[in-house]
Design a protein around this motif. Structure first.
Motif, PDB file in Angstrom:
ATOM      1  N   ARG A  46       0.847  -1.184   0.000  1.00 20.16           N
ATOM      2  CA  ARG A  46       0.000   0.000   0.000  1.00 20.16           C
ATOM      3  C   ARG A  46       0.886   1.239   0.000  1.00 20.16           C
ATOM      4  O   ARG A  46       1.820   1.334   0.801  1.00 20.16           O
ATOM      5  CB  ARG A  46      -0.904   0.036   1.231  1.00 20.16           C
ATOM      6  CG  ARG A  46      -1.894  -1.106   1.263  1.00 20.16           C
ATOM      7  CD  ARG A  46      -2.960  -0.907   0.203  1.00 20.16           C
ATOM      8  NE  ARG A  46      -3.874  -2.031   0.185  1.00 20.16           N
ATOM      9  CZ  ARG A  46      -4.422  -2.498  -0.898  1.00 20.16           C
ATOM     10  NH1 ARG A  46      -4.169  -1.971  -2.059  1.00 20.16           N
ATOM     11  NH2 ARG A  46      -5.238  -3.514  -0.850  1.00 20.16           N
ATOM     12  N   PRO A  47       0.603   2.178  -0.900  1.00 22.66           N
ATOM     13  CA  PRO A  47       1.420   3.388  -0.928  1.00 22.66           C
ATOM     14  C   PRO A  47       1.252   4.183   0.355  1.00 22.66           C
ATOM     15  O   PRO A  47       0.166   4.243   0.919  1.00 22.66           O
ATOM     16  CB  PRO A  47       0.880   4.168  -2.123  1.00 22.66           C
ATOM     17  CG  PRO A  47      -0.451   3.596  -2.418  1.00 22.66           C
ATOM     18  CD  PRO A  47      -0.457   2.190  -1.891  1.00 22.66           C
ATOM     19  N   VAL A  48       2.335   4.762   0.794  1.00 23.09           N
ATOM     20  CA  VAL A  48       2.314   5.598   1.986  1.00 23.09           C
ATOM     21  C   VAL A  48       2.365   7.041   1.515  1.00 23.09           C
ATOM     22  O   VAL A  48       3.335   7.473   0.912  1.00 23.09           O
ATOM     23  CB  VAL A  48       3.507   5.287   2.907  1.00 23.09           C
ATOM     24  CG1 VAL A  48       3.494   6.183   4.117  1.00 23.09           C
ATOM     25  CG2 VAL A  48       3.502   3.832   3.303  1.00 23.09           C
ATOM     26  N   GLY A  49       1.290   7.749   1.746  1.00 29.41           N
ATOM     27  CA  GLY A  49       1.226   9.135   1.310  1.00 29.41           C
ATOM     28  C   GLY A  49       1.678  10.082   2.398  1.00 29.41           C
ATOM     29  O   GLY A  49       1.853   9.711   3.557  1.00 29.41           O
ATOM     30  N   LYS A  50       1.881  11.321   1.998  1.00 29.97           N
ATOM     31  CA  LYS A  50       2.229  12.375   2.936  1.00 29.97           C
ATOM     32  C   LYS A  50       1.061  13.339   3.009  1.00 29.97           C
ATOM     33  O   LYS A  50       0.262  13.453   2.082  1.00 29.97           O
ATOM     34  CB  LYS A  50       3.485  13.099   2.466  1.00 29.97           C
ATOM     35  CG  LYS A  50       4.704  12.208   2.452  1.00 29.97           C
ATOM     36  CD  LYS A  50       5.933  12.989   2.067  1.00 29.97           C
ATOM     37  CE  LYS A  50       7.144  12.070   2.099  1.00 29.97           C
ATOM     38  NZ  LYS A  50       8.358  12.757   1.749  1.00 29.97           N
ATOM     39  N   ILE A  51       0.976  14.063   4.101  1.00 27.33           N
ATOM     40  CA  ILE A  51      -0.113  15.002   4.288  1.00 27.33           C
ATOM     41  C   ILE A  51      -0.106  16.062   3.199  1.00 27.33           C
ATOM     42  O   ILE A  51      -1.152  16.571   2.807  1.00 27.33           O
ATOM     43  CB  ILE A  51      -0.074  15.629   5.702  1.00 27.33           C
ATOM     44  CG1 ILE A  51      -1.345  16.425   5.998  1.00 27.33           C
ATOM     45  CG2 ILE A  51       1.158  16.496   5.871  1.00 27.33           C
ATOM     46  CD1 ILE A  51      -2.576  15.617   6.144  1.00 27.33           C
ATOM     47  N   ASP A  52       1.060  16.382   2.655  1.00 21.35           N
ATOM     48  CA  ASP A  52       1.150  17.386   1.589  1.00 21.35           C
ATOM     49  C   ASP A  52       0.303  16.991   0.382  1.00 21.35           C
ATOM     50  O   ASP A  52      -0.225  17.848  -0.316  1.00 21.35           O
ATOM     51  CB  ASP A  52       2.602  17.576   1.140  1.00 21.35           C
ATOM     52  CG  ASP A  52       3.477  18.157   2.231  1.00 21.35           C
ATOM     53  OD1 ASP A  52       2.934  18.605   3.252  1.00 21.35           O
ATOM     54  OD2 ASP A  52       4.707  18.173   2.055  1.00 21.35           O
ATOM     55  N   PHE A  54      -2.511  15.618   0.456  1.00 23.38           N
ATOM     56  CA  PHE A  54      -3.925  15.787   0.766  1.00 23.38           C
ATOM     57  C   PHE A  54      -4.364  17.244   0.670  1.00 23.38           C
ATOM     58  O   PHE A  54      -5.499  17.537   0.328  1.00 23.38           O
ATOM     59  CB  PHE A  54      -4.235  15.249   2.168  1.00 23.38           C
ATOM     60  CG  PHE A  54      -5.657  15.403   2.571  1.00 23.38           C
ATOM     61  CD1 PHE A  54      -6.642  14.621   1.998  1.00 23.38           C
ATOM     62  CD2 PHE A  54      -6.032  16.350   3.514  1.00 23.38           C
ATOM     63  CE1 PHE A  54      -7.974  14.764   2.362  1.00 23.38           C
ATOM     64  CE2 PHE A  54      -7.356  16.504   3.880  1.00 23.38           C
ATOM     65  CZ  PHE A  54      -8.329  15.711   3.300  1.00 23.38           C
ATOM     66  N   PHE A  55      -3.448  18.156   0.949  1.00 23.99           N
ATOM     67  CA  PHE A  55      -3.801  19.573   0.940  1.00 23.99           C
ATOM     68  C   PHE A  55      -4.382  19.973  -0.406  1.00 23.99           C
ATOM     69  O   PHE A  55      -3.824  19.686  -1.451  1.00 23.99           O
ATOM     70  CB  PHE A  55      -2.590  20.452   1.251  1.00 23.99           C
ATOM     71  CG  PHE A  55      -2.102  20.340   2.673  1.00 23.99           C
ATOM     72  CD1 PHE A  55      -2.994  20.241   3.725  1.00 23.99           C
ATOM     73  CD2 PHE A  55      -0.756  20.329   2.954  1.00 23.99           C
ATOM     74  CE1 PHE A  55      -2.552  20.132   5.030  1.00 23.99           C
ATOM     75  CE2 PHE A  55      -0.305  20.221   4.260  1.00 23.99           C
ATOM     76  CZ  PHE A  55      -1.208  20.126   5.295  1.00 23.99           C
ATOM     77  N   GLY A  56      -5.514  20.610  -0.375  1.00 27.17           N
ATOM     78  CA  GLY A  56      -6.165  21.076  -1.592  1.00 27.17           C
ATOM     79  C   GLY A  56      -7.002  20.032  -2.296  1.00 27.17           C
ATOM     80  O   GLY A  56      -7.658  20.332  -3.288  1.00 27.17           O
ATOM     81  N   SER A  57      -7.015  18.815  -1.803  1.00 32.85           N
ATOM     82  CA  SER A  57      -7.744  17.753  -2.497  1.00 32.85           C
ATOM     83  C   SER A  57      -9.262  17.916  -2.412  1.00 32.85           C
ATOM     84  O   SER A  57      -9.985  17.365  -3.226  1.00 32.85           O
ATOM     85  CB  SER A  57      -7.335  16.380  -1.962  1.00 32.85           C
ATOM     86  OG  SER A  57      -7.709  16.255  -0.605  1.00 32.85           O
ATOM     87  N   LEU A  58      -9.746  18.674  -1.443  1.00 34.87           N
ATOM     88  CA  LEU A  58     -11.187  18.872  -1.290  1.00 34.87           C
ATOM     89  C   LEU A  58     -11.669  20.157  -1.958  1.00 34.87           C
ATOM     90  O   LEU A  58     -12.858  20.440  -1.957  1.00 34.87           O
ATOM     91  CB  LEU A  58     -11.561  18.902   0.199  1.00 34.87           C
ATOM     92  CG  LEU A  58     -11.207  17.650   0.983  1.00 34.87           C
ATOM     93  CD1 LEU A  58     -11.562  17.819   2.449  1.00 34.87           C
ATOM     94  CD2 LEU A  58     -11.908  16.428   0.400  1.00 34.87           C
ATOM     95  N   LYS A  59     -10.760  20.914  -2.511  1.00 29.22           N
ATOM     96  CA  LYS A  59     -11.103  22.188  -3.147  1.00 29.22           C
ATOM     97  C   LYS A  59     -11.888  21.940  -4.427  1.00 29.22           C
ATOM     98  O   LYS A  59     -11.538  21.087  -5.231  1.00 29.22           O
ATOM     99  CB  LYS A  59      -9.829  22.963  -3.462  1.00 29.22           C
ATOM    100  CG  LYS A  59     -10.088  24.317  -4.065  1.00 29.22           C
ATOM    101  CD  LYS A  59      -8.792  25.010  -4.368  1.00 29.22           C
ATOM    102  CE  LYS A  59      -9.102  26.297  -5.120  1.00 29.22           C
ATOM    103  NZ  LYS A  59      -7.979  26.774  -5.860  1.00 29.22           N
ATOM    104  N   ARG A  60     -12.949  22.715  -4.588  1.00 33.87           N
ATOM    105  CA  ARG A  60     -13.744  22.625  -5.807  1.00 33.87           C
ATOM    106  C   ARG A  60     -13.180  23.573  -6.850  1.00 33.87           C
ATOM    107  O   ARG A  60     -12.611  24.610  -6.521  1.00 33.87           O
ATOM    108  CB  ARG A  60     -15.198  22.974  -5.508  1.00 33.87           C
ATOM    109  CG  ARG A  60     -15.857  21.937  -4.621  1.00 33.87           C
ATOM    110  CD  ARG A  60     -17.337  22.234  -4.455  1.00 33.87           C
ATOM    111  NE  ARG A  60     -17.921  21.264  -3.564  1.00 33.87           N
ATOM    112  CZ  ARG A  60     -18.587  21.575  -2.463  1.00 33.87           C
ATOM    113  NH1 ARG A  60     -18.765  22.828  -2.137  1.00 33.87           N
ATOM    114  NH2 ARG A  60     -19.084  20.630  -1.710  1.00 33.87           N
ATOM    115  N   GLU A  61     -13.399  23.248  -8.097  1.00 27.69           N
ATOM    116  CA  GLU A  61     -12.921  24.062  -9.209  1.00 27.69           C
ATOM    117  C   GLU A  61     -13.454  25.487  -9.095  1.00 27.69           C
ATOM    118  O   GLU A  61     -14.639  25.701  -8.901  1.00 27.69           O
ATOM    119  CB  GLU A  61     -13.369  23.441 -10.539  1.00 27.69           C
ATOM    120  CG  GLU A  61     -12.750  24.068 -11.759  1.00 27.69           C
ATOM    121  CD  GLU A  61     -11.254  23.839 -11.858  1.00 27.69           C
ATOM    122  OE1 GLU A  61     -10.559  24.735 -12.341  1.00 27.69           O
ATOM    123  OE2 GLU A  61     -10.801  22.753 -11.456  1.00 27.69           O
ATOM    124  N   GLY A  62     -12.573  26.486  -9.184  1.00 28.55           N
ATOM    125  CA  GLY A  62     -12.961  27.881  -9.134  1.00 28.55           C
ATOM    126  C   GLY A  62     -13.213  28.419  -7.740  1.00 28.55           C
ATOM    127  O   GLY A  62     -13.566  29.584  -7.574  1.00 28.55           O
TER     128      GLY A  62
END
Length: 83
Positions: A46-52, A54-62
């Motif tokens: 399983r890939p181990v991600g970093k918190i970086d 995740f940042f901005g991943s919930l932002k909607r376009e515009g």
């Protein structure tokens, strides 16, 4: 027992049932741990991600980022005033 046949090129193919059990899909990786008695342990990598990542991943376009003040205001309201 799930027997796997080795091809002339040394390739092996896992059955769909085993792949489902490992929860892997094409492109995923598995790890093989060797033991002295000739046994192997197969595990999903399983890939181990970093918190970086995740940042901005919930932002909607515009949508512009909320300020700290706007976040504090939303928290204070408890989101009960607006859907």
């Amino acid at each position: 027992m799930n027997a796997i046949t080795i091809s002339a090129n040394g390739h092996v193919t896992f059955s769909k049932a085993l792949l489902r059990h490992l929860r892997v899909r094409p492109g995923d990786k598995i790890s093989l741990d060797r033991f002295p008695n000739g046994e192997l342990r197969v595990r999903t990598v399983r890939p181990v991600g970093k918190i970086d990542g995740f940042f901005g991943s919930l932002k909607r376009e515009g949508q512009r980022p909320n300020s700290i003040e706007e976040m504090d205001e939303a928290i204070a309201k408890g989101w009960v005033d607006e859907p």
